[in-house]
Design an enzyme around this catalytic site. Sequence first.
Site, PDB file in Angstrom:
ATOM      1  N   GLU A  72       0.910  -1.246   0.014  1.00  0.00           N
ATOM      2  CA  GLU A  72       0.133   0.002  -0.076  1.00  0.00           C
ATOM      3  C   GLU A  72       0.964   1.126   0.176  1.00  0.00           C
ATOM      4  OE1 GLU A  72      -3.946  -1.521   2.529  1.00  0.00           O
ATOM      5  OE2 GLU A  72      -2.125  -0.986   3.529  1.00  0.00           O
ATOM      6  N   LYS A 103      25.909  -7.745  -1.370  1.00  0.00           N
ATOM      7  CA  LYS A 103      25.043  -6.780  -0.531  1.00  0.00           C
ATOM      8  C   LYS A 103      25.462  -7.002   0.968  1.00  0.00           C
ATOM      9  CE  LYS A 103      20.500  -4.769  -0.423  1.00  0.00           C
ATOM     10  NZ  LYS A 103      20.573  -4.258   1.130  1.00  0.00           N
TER      11      LYS A 103
HETATM   12  S1  IVH Z   1      24.403   0.523  -4.281  1.00  0.00           S
HETATM   13  C1  IVH Z   1      22.236   4.035  -5.988  1.00  0.00           C
HETATM   14  N1  IVH Z   1      25.802  -1.710  -3.487  1.00  0.00           N
HETATM   15  O1  IVH Z   1      21.934  -1.469   0.500  1.00  0.00           O
HETATM   16  C2  IVH Z   1      22.503   2.709  -5.356  1.00  0.00           C
HETATM   17  N2  IVH Z   1      24.302  -0.778  -1.977  1.00  0.00           N
HETATM   18  O2  IVH Z   1      19.064  -1.696   0.154  1.00  0.00           O
HETATM   19  C3  IVH Z   1      22.947   2.756  -4.004  1.00  0.00           C
HETATM   20  N3  IVH Z   1      24.140  -2.025   0.266  1.00  0.00           N
HETATM   21  O3  IVH Z   1      21.128   1.980   0.727  1.00  0.00           O
HETATM   22  C4  IVH Z   1      23.375   1.379  -3.476  1.00  0.00           C
HETATM   23  N4  IVH Z   1      25.816  -3.361  -0.235  1.00  0.00           N
HETATM   24  O4  IVH Z   1      23.312   0.897   2.001  1.00  0.00           O
HETATM   25  C5  IVH Z   1      24.757  -0.554  -3.329  1.00  0.00           C
HETATM   26  N5  IVH Z   1      26.996  -3.353  -3.079  1.00  0.00           N
HETATM   27  C6  IVH Z   1      26.032  -2.651  -2.804  1.00  0.00           C
HETATM   28  C7  IVH Z   1      25.557  -2.619  -1.498  1.00  0.00           C
HETATM   29  C8  IVH Z   1      24.509  -1.667  -1.203  1.00  0.00           C
HETATM   30  C9  IVH Z   1      24.872  -2.820   0.561  1.00  0.00           C
HETATM   31  C10 IVH Z   1      23.126  -1.075   0.858  1.00  0.00           C
HETATM   32  C11 IVH Z   1      23.207   0.191   0.665  1.00  0.00           C
HETATM   33  C12 IVH Z   1      21.816   0.662   0.316  1.00  0.00           C
HETATM   34  C13 IVH Z   1      21.011  -0.497   0.521  1.00  0.00           C
HETATM   35  C14 IVH Z   1      19.905  -0.666  -0.461  1.00  0.00           C
END
Ligand code: IVH
Length: 704
Positions: A47, A130
């Site tokens: 939502e 990630k």
């Molecule tokens: S890129 C515009 N790469 O995950 C893109 N984020 O769920 C910016 N994060 O806010 C993020 N590992 O804090 C990116 N390899 C990675 C990452 C990563 C962890 C975190 C980051 C982001 C969040 C999103």
Amino acid sequence: MGNLRAVPVEQLTSDEAEKELAALAREIKYHDDRYYGEDNPLITDAEYDALRIRNHDIEKKFPLLVRPDSPSKRVGYAENTGFKKVTHSKPMLSLDNAFNEEDVEEFLARAKRFLALSDDLNIDVFAEPKIDGLACSLVYEEGKFTRAATRGDGNIGEDITENVRTLREIPHELFTASPPEFIEIRGEIYMTHADFNSLNQKREAEGQSLFANPRNAAAGSIRQLDPKVTAERSLKFFVYGYATYPSFLKTYQESLELLKSWGFPITTLTALCKNKRDIIHYFNDLEAKRSNLPFDIDGAVYKINRLDWQERLGFVARAPRFAIAHKFPPEQGQTTLRNIIIQVGRTGVLTPVAILDPINIGGVVVSRATLHNQDEINRKDIRIGDRVLIQRAGDVIPQIVKVLNLHSHEREKPFVFPKKCPVCDSHVVQHEGEVAYKCTGGLICSAQASLRLRHFVSKDAFDIEGLGAKHVDAFFQEGLIKTPVDIFTFQERDHKSITPLRKREGWGDKSAQKLFDAINKRRKISLNRFIYALGVPQVGESTAKVLAKNYGSFKNFRDSMLKAVDFGSSSYQELIAIEGVGPSIAEDILIFFKEPHNLTILNKLHGDAHHAAQILIEDFVSSNSMASKISEKTIVFTGTLTKFTRAEAKSKAESLGAKVASSVSAKTDFVVVGADAGSKAKAAQELGVTVLNEDEWLNLIKTD
Ligand code: IVH
């Protein structure tokens, strides 16, 4: 406004669009406050996303109407803390999630469609882990580290420069002879398992609360007002991009190499993928490595490698179109079920718990899993000695997914639920139509008794300040408080005791007196709170209120229940005829009244020929105040109330027939604000709800 939303965006007039954008900004902000500020969302994620998507679609069609406070300019939430605020040079965004291969495929297809590339063309995708930590931006000016900030609400974060300066992995100066004039680098601050474990061990030894996971520990460590504390926490940094890429860079991969040359640590857990097959291979490989990694990851991130394409793809709502997070499914592991033990809850429900050979599932040692009830054990045919598949998802209690040796010939006999309570040896019964088995021991069952005491003193019951779960359990163990009556005779007995509370470890003159004062303050209680405090199964706050309203006084309630024990009585008929009661709840109430221990306690509390009254149970103030201006109205109290306590205000409002809610919504009629009222007062104004100060409120409820 609700009507406007039904109109397709294409058909909106500019006036309507403007109105709706204003409403959406207000509404999304309101839900952000619920979600981030209070950890208490009122709507589902879907939502919420629908609101954001609608906002985005309207803004796309009417770019001139984009508001300065538009939700599309915000990600996350700006908290109110002691840190200086920092505006990011470009918003710090979030990532969309993919949960399976189809989602990944769709991500690739969408990007190609957007770039008008043929679907069968392979495009380079850079894959990396990630990391589970917290986002951080780093600013370097003329090569010197000058500022670090948290993400905050995406536009404005908190200045954590001095804390970040203590991180060894962050260069204070870029290792280059020709640094850019200004560069903002982004990445994740995280903590390794080893550092997390030793930090928690240290905290445990010092009697401090423990961090739930490395991410919380990292966030807690960075948000220290004293950088010396941060320095002791060995935080790490994982770099994943720039706010704006220097123009000479062509690919994301190159950009990481540049960062490496400047002195940033770069992980080798990455891959340049040419197609979907490579991506899935990378994902599976990363998942296989996951439990051996020294830090937490919760998936992979895929980024279109070419930076000019990233630039063209841009962003949708709060996430880039050029990247996606591919999340791992819940973590699983295999182990042996050693035993099944039975836990007894407040209402006597017996819950089977699996005792497992400890197993490390994704960095967390699991040695117990919930089995829910006998039905669940039967359905999955779970037996002691079995090999079992365990699943852990997020912070939820681990569960047994299935038995792995279901067809083996050497299994134990099926588990038989005990006929007696393992704690008090009373009989165990299973009520018709219910899956749970229950102990019939009531207050003589120590497991139930101490949990019931906790309930008795809890916020919506007697609300005794300072008598929390820890103290209740300790007093119960020591035999100082065994029944609710003992709470109210505690001070008197303590007076005569040779080891009074003030002389006990952890207590002093002041703290002991404070506790007794808190108890004495609650010797007067409304009938509905009292009924709720009894902890009868199925009798929550609202049923307690219905009963109080119906019977009016404690004496009438007790006498009627004692008669209702006889199913043939008119009292029984009256009880089950009450709207919201019915035979099932009636049965639980009567089980309580059939138990002699419970009656003794009621008599001792309320007082009778043999016992002095310990408390005063006030008659229910009936709502013949239908005429009352607040009857049937929904009220929210917020801020620091100075003329009455919140509990008092709540009970007064309810006695006048109003409903008291904890958060403001379109259904709220009045918001009563005390000093320093925060987001709720604002939400009220934004939603057009009447806001009253304390005097205006008193005036409103004045009975003349
Ligand atoms: S890129 C515009 N790469 O995950 C893109 N984020 O769920 C910016 N994060 O806010 C993020 N590992 O804090 C990116 N390899 C990675 C990452 C990563 C962890 C975190 C980051 C982001 C969040 C999103």
